[in-house]
Design a protein around this motif. Structure first.
Motif, short mmCIF file in Angstrom:
data_model
loop_
_atom_site.label_atom_id
_atom_site.label_comp_id
_atom_site.label_asym_id
_atom_site.label_seq_id
_atom_site.Cartn_x
_atom_site.Cartn_y
_atom_site.Cartn_z
N ASP A 95 50.26 33.35 -104.42
CA ASP A 95 50.21 31.89 -104.11
C ASP A 95 50.96 30.93 -104.94
OD1 ASP A 95 48.84 31.95 -101.42
OD2 ASP A 95 47.53 33.02 -102.62
N PHE A 96 51.61 30.07 -104.58
CA PHE A 96 51.85 28.57 -105.58
C PHE A 96 53.23 29.51 -106.51
CE2 PHE A 96 47.12 28.41 -105.41
CZ PHE A 96 47.17 27.61 -104.30
N GLY A 102 63.91 37.81 -100.17
CA GLY A 102 63.44 38.33 -98.72
C GLY A 102 62.06 38.14 -98.05
N GLN A 103 61.20 37.57 -99.07
CA GLN A 103 59.91 37.60 -98.77
C GLN A 103 59.48 35.78 -98.58
OE1 GLN A 103 57.25 39.71 -101.42
NE2 GLN A 103 58.29 41.64 -101.14
N ASP A 104 60.22 35.54 -97.73
CA ASP A 104 60.02 33.96 -97.48
C ASP A 104 58.57 33.85 -96.67
OD1 ASP A 104 62.79 34.10 -98.03
OD2 ASP A 104 63.09 31.95 -96.99
N CYS A 105 58.30 34.61 -95.95
CA CYS A 105 57.08 34.52 -94.99
C CYS A 105 55.92 34.82 -96.12
CB CYS A 105 57.05 35.82 -94.01
SG CYS A 105 55.54 35.82 -93.10
N GLY A 106 55.83 35.33 -97.09
CA GLY A 106 54.69 35.68 -97.94
C GLY A 106 53.95 36.77 -97.53
N ASN A 107 52.80 36.38 -97.71
CA ASN A 107 51.64 37.49 -96.96
C ASN A 107 51.46 37.25 -95.49
OD1 ASN A 107 51.08 38.39 -99.79
ND2 ASN A 107 49.87 36.64 -100.13
N CYS A 122 52.55 33.81 -91.25
CA CYS A 122 53.07 33.71 -92.37
C CYS A 122 52.37 32.74 -93.53
CB CYS A 122 54.68 33.33 -92.35
SG CYS A 122 55.62 34.37 -91.46
N HIS A 123 52.50 33.11 -94.91
CA HIS A 123 52.16 32.37 -96.00
C HIS A 123 50.53 32.39 -96.32
CE1 HIS A 123 56.07 30.71 -95.60
NE2 HIS A 123 55.71 29.75 -94.48
N SER A 149 51.54 31.27 -99.96
CA SER A 149 52.80 32.30 -100.35
C SER A 149 54.05 32.44 -99.71
CB SER A 149 51.70 33.76 -100.33
OG SER A 149 51.46 33.90 -98.81
N GLY A 150 54.86 33.00 -100.49
CA GLY A 150 56.25 32.76 -100.01
C GLY A 150 56.87 31.42 -100.06
N ASN A 151 57.76 31.22 -99.14
CA ASN A 151 58.41 29.86 -99.26
C ASN A 151 57.85 28.95 -98.73
OD1 ASN A 151 60.35 27.92 -99.52
ND2 ASN A 151 61.71 28.97 -97.87
#
Length: 316
Positions: A95-96, A102-107, A122-123, A149-151
């Motif tokens: 996070d942060f 390719g991991q814009d979605c994060g977790n 996402c995130h 997380s992610g974008n």
């Protein structure tokens, strides 16, 4: 030609064919809010399903946001919006932090609901994902927690909905995202089992401090403790979302001796989130001791979008 194209792209889902429950364990409009909706403008501009401004170009989901990082740290569960089977998950994205390509979605979690329907979450907070690929989940089952997380520029769950290859806005599913829109506003065919209120902007937090606070501290969840009678200033601040040019922010601070300040500030440009603050410097030896009440009101064209108030003790 445009009319014929619009009709050909319209989707017709039988009532009740697929329904969504609220995917977050919070009180929408009070402890969480919707920061951004899906973009329905196929051009480089952006607008939400009401033809309003709570979106940005190409946004393909609904952002259920928390007002501060403190709320995220306390923990808010992400819930399966409908029963289905988990197709995939990702966890371990910080996070942060900068995220891998390719991991814009994060977790996140991807769920298949049958008949071509899928939802993606996402995130989510690092280390919070509780389900695994192939697992059957019930509606309302905890998938993890809201994170950043992610974008992601703020703590939120980005929920996206797909039917076959089409990206769908659950508030206005009659046309796939990216297609010519049909009117503005909900049509009664939205996918939510229980109607979710549309809030075009509002208050996220309010506080009183001895100086103009740092914006990062506000977003983190700045507290407003009692202050000494010798505080160098009394500043009322408000944290808001969904701002448009021309919106008015009204401030009031009262104390044991009556009004300390009453001021009005006008927003100059659209902003997804912002804070404003006004205050008075200490001019005597001390402030009158007692209780002080601060209030901030957000208005648009004379209509109140939200208000919050706070009370602290000074010198007691």
């Amino acid at each position: 030609m445009i009319k014929a194209l619009t009709i050909s792209l319209a989707l017709a889902f039988p009532a009740g064919a697929f329904e969504l429950a609220l995917p977050v364990a919070c009180d929408l409009g009070k402890t969480c809010y919707i920061q951004q909706y899906a973009d329905h403008d196929p051009s480089a501009e952006a607008d939400d399903f009401t033809c309003g401004s709570l979106s940005y170009d190409g946004h393909d989901g609904t952002d259920f946001a928390l007002p501060t990082r403190a709320a995220m740290a306390a923990g808010v569960d992400v819930l399966a919006a409908s029963a289905g089977t988990v197709l995939g998950t990702r966890d371990g994205v910080a996070d942060f932090a900068a995220f891998p390509a390719g991991q814009d979605c994060g977790n996140g979690v991807l769920i298949d609901h049958g008949d071509g329907w899928q939802t993606q979450y996402c995130h989510m907070k690092q280390g919070s994902v509780r389900v695994s690929s192939g697992q059957a989940v019930a509606e309302g089952q905890v998938l993890g927690q809201i994170g950043q997380s992610g974008n992601a520029a703020f703590p939120h769950l980005h929920l996206s909905v797909r039917h076959n290859a089409d990206k769908i806005d659950p508030f206005a599913p009659q046309t796939p995202l990216g297609s010519p829109r049909i009117g503005c506003g909900a049509t009664g065919s939205e996918l939510w089992r229980d109607a979710l209120p549309y809030q075009p902007g509002g208050m996220l937090a309010v506080g009183i401090s001895p100086a103009v606070p740092d914006y990062a501290a506000i977003k983190a969840g700045l507290a407003s403790p009692d202050l000494p009678a010798t505080a160098p200033a009394l500043v009322v601040w408000g944290f808001m979302f969904g701002l448009q040019a021309g919106d008015a922010v009204l401030f009031r601070l009262t104390g044991p001796a009556g009004d300390v300040l009453t001021e009005r500030s006008v927003i100059e440009k659209p902003q997804a989130q912002a804070f404003r603050a006004v205050g008075r410097k200490l001019k005597a030896a001390i402030w009158p001791e007692g209780r002080y009440q601060g209030a901030v009101i957000l208005q648009r064209r004379g209509v109140e979008l939200g208000r919050q108030s706070i009370e602290i003790s000074v010198g007691e």
